[in-house]
Motif scaffolding. Structure first.
Motif, PDB file in Angstrom:
ATOM      1  N   PRO A  43       0.793  -1.236   0.000  1.00 10.30           N
ATOM      2  CA  PRO A  43       0.000   0.000   0.000  1.00 10.30           C
ATOM      3  C   PRO A  43       0.824   1.283   0.000  1.00 10.30           C
ATOM      4  O   PRO A  43       0.346   2.330  -0.427  1.00 10.30           O
ATOM      5  N   LEU A  44       2.075   1.206   0.484  1.00 13.66           N
ATOM      6  CA  LEU A  44       2.889   2.416   0.575  1.00 13.66           C
ATOM      7  C   LEU A  44       3.549   2.802  -0.750  1.00 13.66           C
ATOM      8  O   LEU A  44       4.083   3.908  -0.868  1.00 13.66           O
ATOM      9  N   LYS A  45       3.486   1.930  -1.733  1.00  8.19           N
ATOM     10  CA  LYS A  45       4.194   2.213  -2.983  1.00  8.19           C
ATOM     11  C   LYS A  45       3.640   3.428  -3.707  1.00  8.19           C
ATOM     12  O   LYS A  45       4.378   4.163  -4.368  1.00  8.19           O
ATOM     13  N   GLU A 104      -3.099  10.641   8.883  1.00  9.54           N
ATOM     14  CA  GLU A 104      -3.561   9.459   9.599  1.00  9.54           C
ATOM     15  C   GLU A 104      -3.322   8.187   8.784  1.00  9.54           C
ATOM     16  O   GLU A 104      -2.877   7.162   9.323  1.00  9.54           O
ATOM     17  N   TYR A 105      -3.616   8.240   7.485  1.00  9.07           N
ATOM     18  CA  TYR A 105      -3.457   7.067   6.632  1.00  9.07           C
ATOM     19  C   TYR A 105      -1.978   6.699   6.478  1.00  9.07           C
ATOM     20  O   TYR A 105      -1.604   5.518   6.540  1.00  9.07           O
ATOM     21  N   LEU A 106      -1.129   7.703   6.287  1.00  2.00           N
ATOM     22  CA  LEU A 106       0.303   7.431   6.172  1.00  2.00           C
ATOM     23  C   LEU A 106       0.825   6.785   7.443  1.00  2.00           C
ATOM     24  O   LEU A 106       1.558   5.786   7.399  1.00  2.00           O
ATOM     25  N   ARG A 107       0.452   7.326   8.567  1.00  3.00           N
ATOM     26  CA  ARG A 107       0.911   6.790   9.843  1.00  3.00           C
ATOM     27  C   ARG A 107       0.453   5.335  10.027  1.00  3.00           C
ATOM     28  O   ARG A 107       1.236   4.480  10.447  1.00  3.00           O
ATOM     29  N   ASP A 108      -0.809   5.061   9.694  1.00  3.90           N
ATOM     30  CA  ASP A 108      -1.340   3.710   9.850  1.00  3.90           C
ATOM     31  C   ASP A 108      -0.608   2.701   8.969  1.00  3.90           C
ATOM     32  O   ASP A 108      -0.298   1.587   9.403  1.00  3.90           O
ATOM     33  N   GLU A 109      -0.333   3.095   7.731  1.00  2.81           N
ATOM     34  CA  GLU A 109       0.310   2.154   6.813  1.00  2.81           C
ATOM     35  C   GLU A 109       1.788   1.949   7.147  1.00  2.81           C
ATOM     36  O   GLU A 109       2.322   0.847   6.999  1.00  2.81           O
TER      37      GLU A 109
END
Length: 301
Positions: A43-45, A104-109
């Motif tokens: 997901p981080l790509k 929030e999404y970046l931190r979670d992933e």
């Protein structure tokens, strides 16, 4: 026991040493492990990340037996920015980002990527950093900081700019802006200009703080404060004398004089983009004064 010039010089000679070769190897390994973990998380790509070490580790101001690593995992698909006061454009330069990569999404992933690699039991979730526990003989503890691109424009036409990063503490929208590249470049130049004394004395003051905090003489302080304090000492004081003891005494005296007589208003961090003792900083002049005074007494100047 009274500290003599000889014993003081010997102590400072130990204090100025950077991480040992073994510690450096462990720090490098920790950086590689975090990089591999993030790159392996599918997901981080789409976030087009920059992954890099920041703080005392790349700046070579960390001390022996205190060699944690800070790693920024920086999203580049969206950019936060600001204009210098009085230089804002009359029209917005671009539309606001509406993509998926919220703080929030970046931190979670990023957290999930680290869990996949290290396991949840090895992780501690803080307001800013995701901390990976140390493994003795293998790696130091690692603070992973999910971040975003940040730009400060010096003019409305965006011709002149300063590039940094920003992080959003958990549960808060207020961002913290950092300037890791400027800190790195400026620190290297200052160290060269002072014949190595700048980084040597940063390490010395960090060691002093470690000892004073451990024995309860002072409250523990962020290690970056010591780097910032030494940054604001003049080259003349840093280079004074052939002995470490003479130069370090001159640095402490200059710091105390400025702190005691309220001459710190224009002091800045090594990045030159942030004032040292203004709003939103995690330290005060009172804490800095206490550190300098107690260090002076500890060394029995």
């Amino acid at each position: 026991m009274t500290m003599t010039q000889t014993t003081r010089e010997a102590l400072l000679s130990q204090w100025i040493k950077p991480s040992s070769n073994d510690e450096q190897t462990q720090q490098d390994r920790a950086e590689r492990m975090v990089t591999d973990a993030v790159k392996a998380h599918e997901p981080l790509k789409s976030a087009k990340l920059k992954i890099y070490a920041k703080g005392s580790y790349p700046n070579n101001t960390n001390v022996r037996r205190d060699s944690d690593v800070d790693i920024a995992v920086q999203c580049t698909v969206c950019q936060y920015y600001k204009y210098m006061p009085g230089h804002e454009p009359t029209e917005p330069a671009s539309e606001s980002y509406k993509g998926e990569w919220t703080p929030e999404y970046l931190r979670d992933e990023v957290l999930q990527a680290l869990i996949n690699k290290f396991g949840s039991s090895a992780l501690k979730v803080g307001k800013i950093a995701l901390t990976i526990a140390a493994v003795a003989g293998s790696r130091p503890s690692v603070d992973v900081v999910p971040s975003f691109d940040y730009v400060l424009y010096d003019d409305a036409s965006r011709v002149s700019k300063r590039e940094g990063s920003c992080v959003f503490p958990k549960g808060k929208f207020t961002k913290i802006v950092n300037w890791p590249n400027q800190q790195l470049v400026n620190g290297r130049a200052r160290n060269t200009a002072t014949g190595g004394r700048y980084k040597n004395f940063v390490r010395a003051l960090k060691n002093a703080e470690n000892i004073l905090a451990k024995d309860g003489t002072i409250e523990e302080l962020p290690s970056y404060l010591m780097e910032c304090l030494v940054w604001n000492v003049s080259d003349a004081s840093l280079r004074k004398g052939n002995d470490l003891s003479i130069g370090f005494r001159a640095a402490l005296y200059e710091l105390w004089d400025a702190l005691e007589n309220d001459k710190t208003g224009e002091w800045v961090e090594p990045n030159k983009n942030k004032y040292l003792f203004r709003s939103n900083q995690p330290w005060t002049t009172v804490e800095a004064k206490t550190l300098i005074l107690k260090t002076w007494h500890y060394l029995e100047y």
